[in-house]
Design a protein around this motif. Structure first.
Motif, PDB file in Angstrom:
ATOM      1  N   LEU A   1     -19.967  10.916 -45.572  1.00 53.00           N
ATOM      2  CA  LEU A   1     -20.456   9.940 -44.979  1.00 53.00           C
ATOM      3  C   LEU A   1     -20.181  10.094 -43.094  1.00 53.00           C
ATOM      4  N   SER A   2     -18.767  10.198 -43.061  1.00 50.99           N
ATOM      5  CA  SER A   2     -18.005  10.188 -42.247  1.00 50.99           C
ATOM      6  C   SER A   2     -18.659  11.756 -41.119  1.00 50.99           C
ATOM      7  N   GLY A   3     -19.263  12.768 -41.481  1.00 52.63           N
ATOM      8  CA  GLY A   3     -19.432  13.659 -40.615  1.00 52.63           C
ATOM      9  C   GLY A   3     -18.102  14.393 -40.867  1.00 52.63           C
ATOM     10  N   GLU A   4     -17.460  14.140 -41.789  1.00 48.83           N
ATOM     11  CA  GLU A   4     -16.284  15.215 -41.321  1.00 48.83           C
ATOM     12  C   GLU A   4     -16.647  16.180 -42.091  1.00 48.83           C
ATOM     13  N   THR A   5     -16.194  17.257 -41.642  1.00 47.97           N
ATOM     14  CA  THR A   5     -15.923  18.923 -42.991  1.00 47.97           C
ATOM     15  C   THR A   5     -15.295  18.676 -44.471  1.00 47.97           C
ATOM     16  N   ILE A   6     -15.494  18.469 -45.825  1.00 49.23           N
ATOM     17  CA  ILE A   6     -14.869  18.475 -47.229  1.00 49.23           C
ATOM     18  C   ILE A   6     -15.055  19.184 -47.217  1.00 49.23           C
TER      19      ILE A   6
END
Ligand code: AMP
Ligand code: MG
Length: 484
Positions: free
Chosen positions: A254-259
């Motif tokens: 949800l942070s918008g980081e690629t994970i």
């Protein structure tokens, strides 16, 4: 233990207990350092220089838990290739939330740290190759200016993990601005307790979107904010030719980081249908499908919010659908603006759209390299040799130069924009595989060289380095493996 600079403040424990399990990493027999990310440690306000290599290894293996850490495994669910499953951190543990000197709150997570209540049939462990793959690609993504989790360290455990063959076991220390996922919300909804869902909504807003704290309908604002971040993220992936490979809802942060770097890879020759992952039989997560899959994943997120979006469930669905419908136009706008930047257009003109699509069509037909083609356009003359000696390309090039000549800004501005939007270096799959093979066989030098080569990917080049050349036919890697 000497003070390492950790400032733990573990707010996840304030969430309802259904969402996690407290437990420590399972100790390993003989931890050894493989790599430590010093620049990241410094950025985080951490200092491991007072520790011996053995002490560092014990820390990053989870054998010694630093003061202030309160380890936990997170519960989540997820749609895996479209099918709903209950998951959770089956081989990961969040050590705690570290607050950096600049006030950034970061999860410190071990991946490969042993079994948890969510391990199902798995061994809770990870192999060295895949952990180094995540290290290399996540750090490359960061250098490429794509939002991503980071990698602080990799240790080997001294234990073997059994996959198709026996492989050296390893643990990655992953740093992320949180590990909240769409799947976390899916798990919360399953608890059938509105209070749990509400706590998670407020927690996510507090942690990632504090500016919407005073919004009239916070849940709606959260959906809009998450949608915007995901649209930005996937536009970045399309910009650099990245294929995530496992866009399951549990792998959407949800942070918008690629994970979660599993079978991900960068495309060499441009082909919208490119798939690398050995488990993606139907091409669900192919390069060109990534935006529509993002929208699909956002729809699953929106569904979790329905019970609190509006008291009237029908109205809640209508509101959610309206937000979801905005994804298409929003993404298209972001994608075109990104592609215009790749072509050096600072302004906007009607013919831009056809210039973009015609170039991509030509690249597809000519099997032109996605990265090098954009970079080759920054030369004064039309690029020479294969595949550019081609009528269709030359006529496109002339149209493009004509369009550039109409820019209000000078050529310098266009070149600067192109050089900032088009990387000269990406972690090409064949180079990554070569480096990981060597590392698994005890030679870390190729990986260190690769990491150094990927540090400044937008810097100009005088000669094509080995990291910039597409693979020769015999070097081509067609499949990547999850290696879980
Ligand atoms: P991933 O494909 O890495 O996103 O993982 C999907 C799910 O499988 C997550 O719940 C992981 O925690 C779990 N998982 C993957 N590998 C293992 C393993 N070796 N042991 C236990 N759980 C695992
Ligand atoms: Mg995952």
């Amino acid at each position: 233990m000497t003070s390492l600079g950790f400032q733990f403040d573990n707010t996840y424990l304030d969430l309802p207990e259904a969402l996690y399990s407290k437990l420590s990493p399972v100790p390993v027999t003989k931890p050894e350092m493989v790599i430590l990310n010093l620049p990241l440690a410094i950025e985080m306000g951490l200092d491991f220089s007072g520790m011996s290599p053995d002490e560092q290894a014990a820390l990053f293996a989870g054998n010694v838990v630093p003061d202030g850490a309160e380890p936990l495994a997170q519960a989540y669910a997820g749609h895996q290739f479209g099918h709903f499953t209950i998951l959770g951190d089956g081989r990961a543990i969040v050590l705690g939330e570290h607050v950096t000197p600049s006030g950034q709150r970061l999860d410190v997570q071990f991946k490969g740290s042993g079994r948890t209540p969510y391990s199902r049939g798995g061994d809770g462990r990870a192999a060295l190759g895949p952990m180094l793959r995540e290290y290399v690609i996540s750090e490359a993504m960061h250098a490429l200016k794509v939002p991503t989790t980071r990698s602080l360290a990799v240790v080997t455990t001294g234990e073997q993990v059994h996959r198709e063959t026996d492989l050296p076991g390893a643990i990655l220390t992953r740093i992320g601005s949180s590990h909240l996922r769409v799947g976390t919300f899916q798990y919360a909804v399953m608890q059938q307790d509105k209070g749990i869902l509400e706590s998670l909504v407020y927690y996510t807003i507090e942690r990632h979107f504090p500016s919407i704290k005073r919004a009239a309908n916070k849940t709606l604002s959260l959906l809009e904010a998450v949608l915007e971040k995901q649209a930005d993220l996937v536009a970045h992936w399309m910009r650099v030719g990245f294929i995530h490979g496992v866009m399951n809802t549990d792998n959407v942060a949800l942070s918008g980081e690629t994970i979660d770097y599993g079978p991900c890879a960068f495309m060499d020759a441009f082909d919208p249908g490119t798939v690398f992952s050995s488990i993606d039989h139907k091409g669900r997560y192919a390069f060109a499908n990534q935006p529509s899959i993002t929208q699909w994943n956002l729809a699953r997120f929106a569904e979790t919010l329905l019970p609190i979006l509006d008291e009237d469930i029908k109205h809640a669905s209508e509101i959610a659908e309206q937000v979801l419908r905005s994804f298409g136009p929003l993404y298209k706008e972001k994608w075109f603006s990104m592609m215009r930047a790749k072509l050096g257009f600072t302004g906007e003109r009607e013919e831009d759209e056809s210039l973009v699509t015609d170039l991509l069509d030509w690249m597809h037909g000519a099997e032109a390299d996605y990265t090098n083609t954009f970079r080759d356009l920054t030369q004064d003359e039309p690029p020479q040799g294969k595949p550019y000696d081609d009528k269709a390309f030359l006529s496109w090039h002339a149209r493009w130069r004509e369009r550039l000549a109409q820019e209000e800004n000078d050529m310098e501005a266009s070149l600067a924009l192109m050089n900032a939007s088009n990387p000269a270096v990406i972690p090409r799959n064949h180079k990554v595989e070569q480096a990981l093979d060597a590392a698994t066989n005890g030679d870390l030098q190729p990986m260190r060289d690769l990491l150094a080569g990927l540090e400044n990917p937008y810097e100009g080049r005088t000669a094509l380095t080995p990291y910039q050349s597409p693979p020769k036919p015999e070097e081509r890697v067609r499949q990547t493996f999850c290696g879980t």
